[in-house]
Design a protein around this motif. Sequence first.
Motif, PDB file in Angstrom:
ATOM      1  N   ALA A  49      46.649  43.721  41.793  1.00 33.75           N
ATOM      2  CA  ALA A  49      46.180  42.509  42.452  1.00 33.75           C
ATOM      3  C   ALA A  49      47.119  41.331  42.210  1.00 33.75           C
ATOM      4  O   ALA A  49      47.593  41.104  41.096  1.00 33.75           O
ATOM      5  CB  ALA A  49      44.776  42.159  41.966  1.00 33.75           C
ATOM      6  N   CYS A  50      47.362  40.570  43.271  1.00 34.21           N
ATOM      7  CA  CYS A  50      48.178  39.359  43.185  1.00 34.21           C
ATOM      8  C   CYS A  50      47.310  38.213  42.664  1.00 34.21           C
ATOM      9  O   CYS A  50      46.231  37.950  43.210  1.00 34.21           O
ATOM     10  CB  CYS A  50      48.724  39.020  44.565  1.00 34.21           C
ATOM     11  SG  CYS A  50      49.516  37.404  44.671  1.00 34.21           S
ATOM     12  N   ALA A  64      42.916  33.915  43.249  1.00 39.31           N
ATOM     13  CA  ALA A  64      42.566  32.493  43.210  1.00 39.31           C
ATOM     14  C   ALA A  64      42.070  32.025  44.578  1.00 39.31           C
ATOM     15  O   ALA A  64      41.098  31.264  44.670  1.00 39.31           O
ATOM     16  CB  ALA A  64      43.776  31.678  42.764  1.00 39.31           C
ATOM     17  N   ASP A  65      42.731  32.471  45.644  1.00 43.94           N
ATOM     18  CA  ASP A  65      42.298  32.103  46.997  1.00 43.94           C
ATOM     19  C   ASP A  65      40.877  32.591  47.273  1.00 43.94           C
ATOM     20  O   ASP A  65      40.066  31.876  47.871  1.00 43.94           O
ATOM     21  CB  ASP A  65      43.247  32.706  48.033  1.00 43.94           C
ATOM     22  CG  ASP A  65      44.580  31.986  48.108  1.00 43.94           C
ATOM     23  OD1 ASP A  65      44.663  30.833  47.646  1.00 43.94           O
ATOM     24  OD2 ASP A  65      45.544  32.585  48.634  1.00 43.94           O
ATOM     25  N   GLU A  66      40.570  33.798  46.844  1.00 41.12           N
ATOM     26  CA  GLU A  66      39.230  34.344  47.046  1.00 41.12           C
ATOM     27  C   GLU A  66      38.198  33.548  46.256  1.00 41.12           C
ATOM     28  O   GLU A  66      37.070  33.322  46.729  1.00 41.12           O
ATOM     29  CB  GLU A  66      39.199  35.810  46.645  1.00 41.12           C
ATOM     30  CG  GLU A  66      37.874  36.519  46.880  1.00 41.12           C
ATOM     31  CD  GLU A  66      37.520  36.681  48.343  1.00 41.12           C
ATOM     32  OE1 GLU A  66      36.377  37.089  48.635  1.00 41.12           O
ATOM     33  OE2 GLU A  66      38.381  36.398  49.215  1.00 41.12           O
ATOM     34  N   ALA A  67      38.557  33.124  45.054  1.00 40.88           N
ATOM     35  CA  ALA A  67      37.643  32.323  44.240  1.00 40.88           C
ATOM     36  C   ALA A  67      37.325  31.002  44.931  1.00 40.88           C
ATOM     37  O   ALA A  67      36.170  30.562  44.958  1.00 40.88           O
ATOM     38  CB  ALA A  67      38.253  32.078  42.867  1.00 40.88           C
ATOM     39  N   VAL A  68      38.337  30.365  45.506  1.00 41.60           N
ATOM     40  CA  VAL A  68      38.129  29.110  46.236  1.00 41.60           C
ATOM     41  C   VAL A  68      37.248  29.362  47.460  1.00 41.60           C
ATOM     42  O   VAL A  68      36.315  28.603  47.743  1.00 41.60           O
ATOM     43  CB  VAL A  68      39.481  28.494  46.658  1.00 41.60           C
ATOM     44  CG1 VAL A  68      39.255  27.294  47.579  1.00 41.60           C
ATOM     45  CG2 VAL A  68      40.286  28.067  45.433  1.00 41.60           C
ATOM     46  N   SER A 102      41.212  41.643  44.710  1.00 46.05           N
ATOM     47  CA  SER A 102      40.800  40.279  45.046  1.00 46.05           C
ATOM     48  C   SER A 102      39.447  40.221  45.748  1.00 46.05           C
ATOM     49  O   SER A 102      38.715  39.235  45.597  1.00 46.05           O
ATOM     50  CB  SER A 102      41.864  39.607  45.917  1.00 46.05           C
ATOM     51  OG  SER A 102      42.053  40.320  47.119  1.00 46.05           O
ATOM     52  N   ASP A 103      39.068  41.263  46.492  1.00 47.31           N
ATOM     53  CA  ASP A 103      37.823  41.213  47.238  1.00 47.31           C
ATOM     54  C   ASP A 103      36.593  41.169  46.336  1.00 47.31           C
ATOM     55  O   ASP A 103      35.520  40.747  46.764  1.00 47.31           O
ATOM     56  CB  ASP A 103      37.720  42.416  48.188  1.00 47.31           C
ATOM     57  CG  ASP A 103      37.755  43.746  47.447  1.00 47.31           C
ATOM     58  OD1 ASP A 103      38.732  43.990  46.718  1.00 47.31           O
ATOM     59  OD2 ASP A 103      36.805  44.543  47.592  1.00 47.31           O
TER      60      ASP A 103
END
Length: 273
Positions: free
Chosen positions: A18-19, A24-28, A242-243
């Motif tokens: 995972a990148c 972080a984008d998914e968390a936002v 990330s999902d």
Amino acid sequence: MIQADMHMHTWFSTDSEACPCDMADEAVRKGLKTICFTDHFDKDDLEWGEEGIFDVDAYFVEMQKLQEEYAGKLNIRIGIELGLRTYLKDYYEELTKKYPFDFVIGSVHNVPYKKDVEGNILYTDPAAEKLFTDRTDKEAYRLMMETTLENVRTSDCFQTLGHLDYIVRYGPYEDKTVDHQKYQDIIDEIFKTLIQKGKGIEVNTSGYRDLKTCGFPNFEQVQRYYDLGGRIITIGTDSHTSDRVGENCLNVAKKYQEIGFDDVSTFTQRKRD
């Protein structure tokens, strides 16, 4: 209630690709306020071939850059998940003193399960299933709990104990439910030791994937921890992709409130926020 995911893995862990930016984008996107990267550091774990450690200096360079990029949008904490073994106590103490981690999870991923012909103790990860050879499920679970107790008594380098029911995830049984009463004497000692040391537990939401109803440990055991006086508790998805960032965190947070916890615990510089 704080929206936080305090347990996730990136490509610094040997079992994830995972990148960190994607996570972080998914968390936002999911409205989380705080996340903590806690990549695996399992010294001496050769179960899967390559030792489960990473370049900590490179880790901090990348994670600190990420903190700057997401400032104002997401609180990013830099953590680590240590694979506890009693004989690594001093090694891990030195590691966690050398680097400014915000949060350290202490997890038991390996169990001493037999000796070789020379009398050396051999360790195995329950995921490899060797632990269950020539043992009943009750014997395997009890050995795991006994090993966990020994580690929390020995080690002081972590803030919370990761996924108490880790073994349940990998037990080769159709029925993944466990009668905790069979091991409650040991579990209570684990909880009492953590409370006495000022340490907490996490609910690892990966349990929803495996058990469909709750995290690791289950909420009856979280209630038991609370009744014994425990008040430090975190939520972590243990996401390796990330999902899954933030998955079921809100469900767990609501259950915490029902049990009596004031809030979800987060950490900065290894101190509770």
